[in-house]
Design a protein around this motif. Structure first.
Motif, mmCIF file in Angstrom:
data_model
loop_
_atom_site.group_PDB
_atom_site.id
_atom_site.type_symbol
_atom_site.label_atom_id
_atom_site.label_comp_id
_atom_site.label_asym_id
_atom_site.label_seq_id
_atom_site.Cartn_x
_atom_site.Cartn_y
_atom_site.Cartn_z
ATOM 1 N N ALA A 227 49.040 86.162 142.772
ATOM 2 C CA ALA A 227 49.180 86.049 141.353
ATOM 3 C C ALA A 227 47.998 86.883 140.817
ATOM 4 O O ALA A 227 48.148 87.319 139.714
ATOM 5 C CB ALA A 227 49.188 84.374 141.058
ATOM 6 N N ALA A 228 46.727 86.626 141.437
ATOM 7 C CA ALA A 228 45.614 87.409 140.860
ATOM 8 C C ALA A 228 45.806 88.991 140.817
ATOM 9 O O ALA A 228 45.662 89.695 139.937
ATOM 10 C CB ALA A 228 44.165 87.012 141.476
ATOM 11 N N THR A 229 46.558 89.537 142.223
ATOM 12 C CA THR A 229 46.814 90.892 142.253
ATOM 13 C C THR A 229 47.628 91.203 141.164
ATOM 14 O O THR A 229 47.731 92.351 140.549
ATOM 15 C CB THR A 229 47.321 91.098 143.670
ATOM 16 O OG1 THR A 229 46.389 90.669 144.552
ATOM 17 C CG2 THR A 229 47.486 92.600 143.670
ATOM 18 N N ALA A 230 48.639 90.536 140.837
ATOM 19 C CA ALA A 230 49.842 90.700 139.819
ATOM 20 C C ALA A 230 49.203 90.674 138.262
ATOM 21 O O ALA A 230 49.894 91.199 137.402
ATOM 22 C CB ALA A 230 50.893 90.012 139.906
ATOM 23 N N GLY A 231 48.154 90.040 138.102
ATOM 24 C CA GLY A 231 47.429 90.052 136.763
ATOM 25 C C GLY A 231 47.712 88.652 135.889
ATOM 26 O O GLY A 231 47.302 88.633 134.708
ATOM 27 N N VAL A 232 47.975 87.609 136.889
ATOM 28 C CA VAL A 232 48.348 86.375 136.213
ATOM 29 C C VAL A 232 46.898 85.695 136.210
ATOM 30 O O VAL A 232 45.994 85.848 137.050
ATOM 31 C CB VAL A 232 49.077 85.483 136.968
ATOM 32 C CG1 VAL A 232 49.362 84.126 136.288
ATOM 33 C CG2 VAL A 232 50.619 86.096 137.222
ATOM 34 N N ALA A 233 46.408 85.344 134.974
ATOM 35 C CA ALA A 233 45.164 85.055 134.574
ATOM 36 C C ALA A 233 45.113 83.704 133.602
ATOM 37 O O ALA A 233 46.113 82.959 133.203
ATOM 38 C CB ALA A 233 44.334 85.966 133.939
ATOM 39 N N ASN A 234 43.612 83.063 133.711
ATOM 40 C CA ASN A 234 43.529 81.880 132.843
ATOM 41 C C ASN A 234 44.008 82.278 131.346
ATOM 42 O O ASN A 234 43.862 83.145 130.763
ATOM 43 C CB ASN A 234 41.895 81.959 132.854
ATOM 44 C CG ASN A 234 41.747 80.787 131.647
ATOM 45 O OD1 ASN A 234 41.380 81.130 130.683
ATOM 46 N ND2 ASN A 234 41.674 79.589 132.546
ATOM 47 N N GLY A 235 44.635 80.995 130.966
ATOM 48 C CA GLY A 235 45.109 81.031 129.630
ATOM 49 C C GLY A 235 46.740 81.414 129.475
ATOM 50 O O GLY A 235 47.532 81.262 128.434
ATOM 51 N N ASP A 236 47.203 81.826 130.867
ATOM 52 C CA ASP A 236 48.643 82.290 130.840
ATOM 53 C C ASP A 236 49.455 81.099 130.876
ATOM 54 O O ASP A 236 48.949 80.119 131.667
ATOM 55 C CB ASP A 236 49.044 83.290 131.975
ATOM 56 C CG ASP A 236 48.484 84.565 131.654
ATOM 57 O OD1 ASP A 236 48.442 84.992 130.540
ATOM 58 O OD2 ASP A 236 48.262 85.389 132.569
ATOM 59 N N ARG A 237 50.751 81.070 130.466
ATOM 60 C CA ARG A 237 51.748 80.014 130.746
ATOM 61 C C ARG A 237 52.731 80.693 131.708
ATOM 62 O O ARG A 237 53.558 81.578 131.251
ATOM 63 C CB ARG A 237 52.276 79.519 129.546
ATOM 64 C CG ARG A 237 51.355 78.190 128.969
ATOM 65 C CD ARG A 237 52.107 77.628 127.610
ATOM 66 N NE ARG A 237 52.428 78.552 126.614
ATOM 67 C CZ ARG A 237 53.464 79.043 126.054
ATOM 68 N NH1 ARG A 237 54.540 78.390 126.757
ATOM 69 N NH2 ARG A 237 53.509 79.834 125.333
ATOM 70 N N ILE A 238 53.340 79.940 132.807
ATOM 71 C CA ILE A 238 54.370 80.151 133.678
ATOM 72 C C ILE A 238 55.661 79.647 133.069
ATOM 73 O O ILE A 238 55.460 78.512 133.142
ATOM 74 C CB ILE A 238 54.159 80.309 134.867
ATOM 75 C CG1 ILE A 238 52.879 81.104 135.412
ATOM 76 C CG2 ILE A 238 55.436 80.647 135.883
ATOM 77 C CD1 ILE A 238 52.255 81.005 136.835
ATOM 78 N N THR A 239 56.567 80.270 132.408
ATOM 79 C CA THR A 239 57.563 79.729 131.992
ATOM 80 C C THR A 239 58.991 79.691 132.668
ATOM 81 O O THR A 239 59.864 78.842 132.247
ATOM 82 C CB THR A 239 57.992 80.091 130.387
ATOM 83 O OG1 THR A 239 57.973 81.497 130.605
ATOM 84 C CG2 THR A 239 56.729 79.771 129.465
ATOM 85 N N ALA A 240 59.052 80.782 133.586
ATOM 86 C CA ALA A 240 60.318 80.770 134.567
ATOM 87 C C ALA A 240 59.868 81.543 135.750
ATOM 88 O O ALA A 240 58.972 82.525 135.684
ATOM 89 C CB ALA A 240 61.267 81.640 133.643
#
Length: 597
Positions: A227-240
């Motif tokens: 996830a970190a490599t893909a750019g998912v970070a603090n403050g994001d919301r995973i909706t699907a």
């Protein structure tokens, strides 16, 4: 140098510059200096206080209630501080973030639990608290016909530290003892009333206007994880995940397990898509795990490459590879290990269902099967237990101290949802290793909202059932939320900061205010928090705090009825002794863990 040292250097420089300006006559007479402490004096406002004091009967009744409350809290503070001091002397606690000296200061950025992001709200709460505190003293001065020499603010460098009302000494001496006691108690009474009003507004209409936004709130991604490599970070919301909507951590877990491809498309914030190339990594570990692997916070994860020679890239593949093997060879970039594969028990409650079935409570234990259903991870354990009710009897197979054992367990009732309950604490992941093919830490947005009396959403199950069932318990929770990592085991909650507002939505009648609701919630939260701290601190029975002055009035009232030759000396002995005891207790609380451990 650490932050506290920089602050001390800044205060020293400020003191020298301010003193130089005073010597040269650049400071007005209304500003007086004592080292880094500056007091700003004014005579304005006395006429307003005189007008406000006209319903004297009301203000006396109000303050009499405050005196009673203050006396109870004073006694409690004396017992609490004395008990804490004795405890520290007998068994000094190890230094931790909670008992660091700088964390006793209500200074954002210096106190580790008060972030700069909410500094405006904290400073505002402090200023309001100081104004109503000293305003209470000034108002009761006029109610009791005590003249006021001056009023003003106390500053530590440029930071508001307090406010003051200077009663005329001669006028104060001629006032009756009851009037002086009410005057001293008025400040803390106002602080407590302001706390009650702020909490009532916060727990009522304001929190009622805040809801949890759809999706899984991301507190951050583990370093080096997919996830970190893909750019998912603090403050994001995973909706699907793909075409599957997710509304909770369990939904995300199930969607990732069901995804067959190594690469998954993840919808973030409902408006953008991120492609995540999954790989199986270990991002955390518990001491003493059977693989003898260790992953510390901030370190790169360990890659899991195969199970018994079969390559694995996802948790689904890992679960399939261990479905018919209770013991497997796990191959990693840090070496290979043969381990029992299951849910790792960190603690079994002594009176819990598993312990009642004669399972040991102080042994290394890995649950591998419940009622014939394979358990490969903590997630499997939760899903299997959800199929049972409290009171059901099930065989539980576990690896205990090198041997497999089976226990006949009558399940207890899970306090969260009433389902089957083993009475154990489980380390997330597999066999004491936090294994993931994604790697995000979820933010407990719904939990925080429930702890503040709001609605955490349908997908939220608070880990603290019953903790917010009464107004007093809500106040207790709000007070400890900034220290939640030490008290509740969840991340500290400083308020609705910009970093977390994406996890919430504003709804209902206050919806037109938009993000202003979060600002209002922060102001109320910190105003209540700071004012309660001010009130409690000033109730400590030691001079020059209000508690010390009330103690003196009360001691004089008691001693005046005793047949003693020198009542003033006895009053001075009692009040000085209690005051010094409180001072020593405070110093032990602040510096004892560092000096004695």
């Amino acid at each position: 140098m650490n932050t506290l040292l920089w602050v001390l250097v800044g205060v020293l420089v400020y003191s020298l510059v301010a003193k130089a300006l005073q010597i040269r006559g650049y400071l007005p007479d209304s500003v007086r200096l004592q080292g880094p402490i500056a007091t700003i004096h004014t005579r304005r406002g006395r006429a307003l206080l005189t007008r406000l004091a006209r319903p004297k009967r009301f203000w006396r009744a109000y303050s009499n209630v405050g005196v009673g409350v203050a006396l109870v809290i004073m006694a409690g503070m004396f017992v609490l501080l004395l008990f804490q001091a004795v405890t520290i002397l007998r068994n000094p606690p190890a230094p931790s973030a909670v008992n660091q000296p700088q964390n006793f200061l209500v200074v954002p950025g210096v106190n580790d639990f008060l972030p700069l992001a909410v500094a405006p709200e904290i400073v505002f709460g402090l200023l309001v608290g100081l104004v109503v505190h000293e305003g209470g003293h000034g108002l009761l001065c006029r109610v009791e016909d005590i003249d006021i020499d001056s009023m003003g603010l106390v500053l530590l460098a440029i930071i508001p530290l307090g406010a003051f009302v200077e009663p005329d000494e001669e006028s104060q001496r001629t006032a009756d003892r009851g009037g002086r006691t009410r005057m001293f108690a008025a400040g803390v009474t106002n602080n407590f009333v302001l706390t009650a009003v702020a909490f009532a507004l916060l727990f009522g209409p304001v929190i009622g206007a805040v809801g949890v936004a759809p999706g899984v709130a991301v507190d951050g991604a583990y370093e080096g994880s997919p996830a970190a490599t893909a750019g998912v970070a603090n403050g994001d919301r995973i909706t699907a995940v793909g075409d599957t909507a997710v509304g909770s951590e369990s939904d995300l877990d199930a969607a990732l397990l069901a995804a067959e491809n190594r690469t998954v498309e993840v919808e973030v914030d409902g408006d953008r898509t991120v492609r995540v190339e999954r790989s199986l990594v270990i991002v955390g570990s518990v001491a003493g795990n059977p693989a003898n692997l260790s992953v510390e916070s901030g370190e790169d994860p360990i890659r899991v490459t195969a199970v018994n020679g079969t390559p694995v890239d996802t948790r689904g593949e890992f679960r399939d590879a261990t479905a018919d093997r209770e013991v497997a060879r796990i191959e990693t970039t840090a070496g290979d290990a043969v381990v029992p594969v299951g849910a790792y028990v960190t603690r079994a409650a002594p009176d819990g269902p598993l312990a009642n079935a004669s399972a040991p409570t102080n042994a290394s234990m890995i649950v591998t099967e419940i009622d014939g259903k394979r358990v490969t991870s903590s997630g499997d354990l939760a899903r299997v237990l959800d199929e049972y009710e409290a009171g059901d009897r099930v065989p539980v197979r576990a690896h205990v101290d090198g041997e497999f054992e089976t226990y006949d367990v009558r399940l207890g009732e899970n306090p969260r949802d009433g389902r089957g309950f083993l009475g154990v604490d489980i380390f997330p992941g597999t066999s004491g290793l936090l294994v993931t093919d994604f790697g995000v830490r979820d933010y407990p947005a719904g939990t925080y909202l429930e702890l503040l009396g709001g609605d955490g959403g349908s997908g939220s199950a608070t880990p603290f059932p019953g903790l917010t069932d009464s107004p007093l318990s809500l106040v207790y929770v709000a007070l400890i939320l900034p220290l939640a990592s030490f008290v509740l085991g969840i991340p500290n909650f400083p308020g609705f900061t910009p970093a977390v507002t994406n996890f919430y939505v504003v709804e209902g009648p206050l919806a037109p205010l938009g993000d202003g609701v979060f600002i209002l919630a922060n102001v109320l939260f910190w105003a209540a928090w700071v004012n309660l701290q001010l009130g409690l601190f000033n109730c400590i029975p030691g001079y020059p705090l209000d508690g010390g002055r009330i103690l003196r009035m009360g001691t004089e009232a008691v001693v005046s009825r005793l047949p003693v030759g020198d009542p003033e000396r006895l009053v001075r002995t009692v009040t000085t002794g209690i005051g010094l005891t409180m001072l020593a207790s405070l110093l032990l609380m602040i510096f004892g863990p560092q000096l004695l451990s």
